[in-house]
Design an enzyme around this catalytic site. Structure first.
Site, mmCIF file in Angstrom:
data_model
loop_
_atom_site.group_PDB
_atom_site.id
_atom_site.type_symbol
_atom_site.label_atom_id
_atom_site.label_comp_id
_atom_site.label_asym_id
_atom_site.label_seq_id
_atom_site.Cartn_x
_atom_site.Cartn_y
_atom_site.Cartn_z
ATOM 1 N N GLU A 1 0.829 -1.209 0.000
ATOM 2 C CA GLU A 1 0.000 0.000 0.000
ATOM 3 C C GLU A 1 0.864 1.260 0.000
ATOM 4 O O GLU A 1 0.492 2.276 -0.606
ATOM 5 C CB GLU A 1 -0.927 -0.015 1.210
ATOM 6 C CG GLU A 1 -2.024 -1.077 1.113
ATOM 7 C CD GLU A 1 -2.802 -1.241 2.403
ATOM 8 O OE1 GLU A 1 -2.488 -0.510 3.377
ATOM 9 O OE2 GLU A 1 -3.712 -2.095 2.452
ATOM 10 N N SER B 1 18.787 -7.901 -9.510
ATOM 11 C CA SER B 1 17.657 -7.867 -10.433
ATOM 12 C C SER B 1 17.778 -8.822 -11.617
ATOM 13 O O SER B 1 16.779 -9.416 -12.024
ATOM 14 C CB SER B 1 17.447 -6.441 -10.947
ATOM 15 O OG SER B 1 17.007 -5.601 -9.914
ATOM 16 N N HIS C 1 2.615 -10.032 -9.794
ATOM 17 C CA HIS C 1 4.050 -10.321 -9.842
ATOM 18 C C HIS C 1 4.836 -9.254 -9.088
ATOM 19 O O HIS C 1 5.749 -9.556 -8.327
ATOM 20 C CB HIS C 1 4.533 -10.392 -11.292
ATOM 21 C CG HIS C 1 6.016 -10.535 -11.417
ATOM 22 N ND1 HIS C 1 6.673 -11.718 -11.117
ATOM 23 C CD2 HIS C 1 6.969 -9.658 -11.788
ATOM 24 C CE1 HIS C 1 7.971 -11.548 -11.304
ATOM 25 N NE2 HIS C 1 8.178 -10.307 -11.701
ATOM 26 N N SER C 2 4.470 -8.006 -9.294
ATOM 27 C CA SER C 2 5.081 -6.882 -8.592
ATOM 28 C C SER C 2 4.115 -5.710 -8.687
ATOM 29 O O SER C 2 3.026 -5.818 -9.254
ATOM 30 C CB SER C 2 6.439 -6.508 -9.217
ATOM 31 O OG SER C 2 6.245 -5.892 -10.486
#
Length: 404
Positions: free
Chosen positions: A85, A171, A300-301
């Protein structure tokens, strides 16, 4: 082909890389097996131990350990919601939730030794949490503040801790697999009674790095657990479009690697499977692929909207297989947990995490010069030139920068 001769006579004929030679006079095409490997399970969806486990020597953790596992999953879930959030509010730049995969993370973390080296992908926050990374440290990393161990140089959720034997996430997809194999090979040479465990998704297994890692681990006989979180989607690509074989453990036989498939929503099954996997790689000095079958209930993200490639009904159907709920039912039947405990723990945990969140959000960022450190032992001339140029720029426009 290899010829071995004694006194000029051919004694043996064999092919390198083939365990047993068997010649046949027929020409057949060997189709892949249509049979799917079974999935190991201890707890069903109602939190009951499945009947056939009565004859199988499974290990149920002590009550304190069970409660730690459950509380860790709940804490992870609450922290997920708050940080997700916060990204939607623009407080942090990026986030990835762990919803649906908490048991795979925490169950495996409980099954390895503390001095074993962990390589994560990017959905292993529960592993790090169980090993002792505090919610405050998670918050500091996501904000990239002055207390962040990575000094603000990584994207959010790229955690790491040298003290907890958890290599910082990166990443690029799948680079951690060959790195983990190298670490496992060094452990083998050092004979230090350590192994590595490396996490990856089923989508990452399509990368070349995965196959290189499998091959090196097998041929070099490395003590490593390849832990695959098969959560059904490689970002937006469903597993049935990602590969044609029987999941990821089907790679095992081709590389000469042992395999286990486990219900990733059953924390006790994951725990026992990881214990067994560690025993195998340490006893045999061989790798093992452990595939945890689970489901990614979240996006997923924060850069993804999963409803674009799957229905909301499908997501809701998997809510009934929630790993947190399954363990909760088991604990309730053992009289270790109840609704009152749940209410109190959830309330206290939310309060503590919100306090940590507020503190982390107000901490300063690291000094801007940190971006030039920790890459080279001595900063090279071209970076010194850039640093001096930036310093000159900031001195001319101090009103646009926070430089305390």
């Amino acid at each position: 082909m290899l010829y071995s001769s004694i006194s000029g006579n051919i004694q043996d004929l064999s092919y390198r890389g083939i365990n047993k030679v068997n010649f046949i006079p027929t020409l057949d095409i060997n189709e892949p097996s249509l049979n799917s490997m079974p999935i190991f399970r201890i707890l069903d969806d109602n939190g009951d131990i499945v009947s056939n486990c009565n004859s199988v020597p499974v290990i149920i953790p002590e009550n304190d350990e069970l409660l730690k596992m459950y509380k860790s999953m709940v804490l992870l879930s609450i922290m997920d919601k708050i940080l997700y959030e916060s990204q939607r509010q623009g407080r942090i730049s990026f986030y990835m939730t762990n919803e649906g995969e908490e048991a795979a993370q925490i169950g495996s973390a409980a099954g390895i030794h503390f001095n074993d080296q962990v390589y994560g992908q990017y959905r292993e926050a529960g592993v790090l949490l169980f090993r002792g990374f505090t919610p405050e440290q998670f918050m500091n990393q996501c904000f990239g503040n002055i207390e962040d161990l990575g000094k603000g140089k990584q994207m959010p959720v790229h955690y790491g801790s040298k003290d907890l034997n958890f290599v910082t996430l990166s990443s690029p997809l799948t680079t951690q697999l060959p790195q983990a194999v190298g670490t496992a090979y060094s452990f083998k040479l050092l004979k230090n009674n350590r192994c590595t465990i490396v996490y990856f998704g089923e989508g990452a297994a399509s990368e070349g790095d995965a196959h290189a890692a499998f091959n090196f681990a097998s041929t070099l006989n490395c003590p490593i657990i390849f832990f695959c979180r098969n959560n059904g989607f490689a970002i937006s690509t469903p597993a049935n479009e990602q590969y044609r074989g029987d999941g990821i453990i089907s790679h095992g036989p081709g590389y000469g690697i042992a395999t286990i498939r486990v219900d990733g929503n059953d924390i006790l099954a994951v725990y026992n499977a990881t214990l067994k996997a560690r025993e195998y790689v340490m006893t045999n000095t061989r790798p093992l692929i452990l595939e945890a079958m689970t489901y990614r209930r979240g996006h997923h993200s924060t850069s993804d909207d999963s409803t674009a490639y799957r229905s909301k009904d499908e997501i809701e159907q998997w809510a009934n297989k929630n790993p947190i709920t399954r363990l909760k039912k088991f604990l309730e039947k053992k009289n270790l947990w109840n609704d009152q405990y749940e209410l109190e723990y959830t309330k206290d945990t939310k309060k503590q995490i919100m306090q940590m969140f507020a503190i982390a959000s107000k901490k300063n960022k690291p000094n801007w010069k940190e971006m030039f450190n920790d890459v080279y032992y001595e900063i090279p001339d071209h970076l010194l030139e850039q640093m001096n140029s930036l310093e000159n720029h900031i001195s001319h426009y101090p009103e646009h920068y926070v430089i305390e």
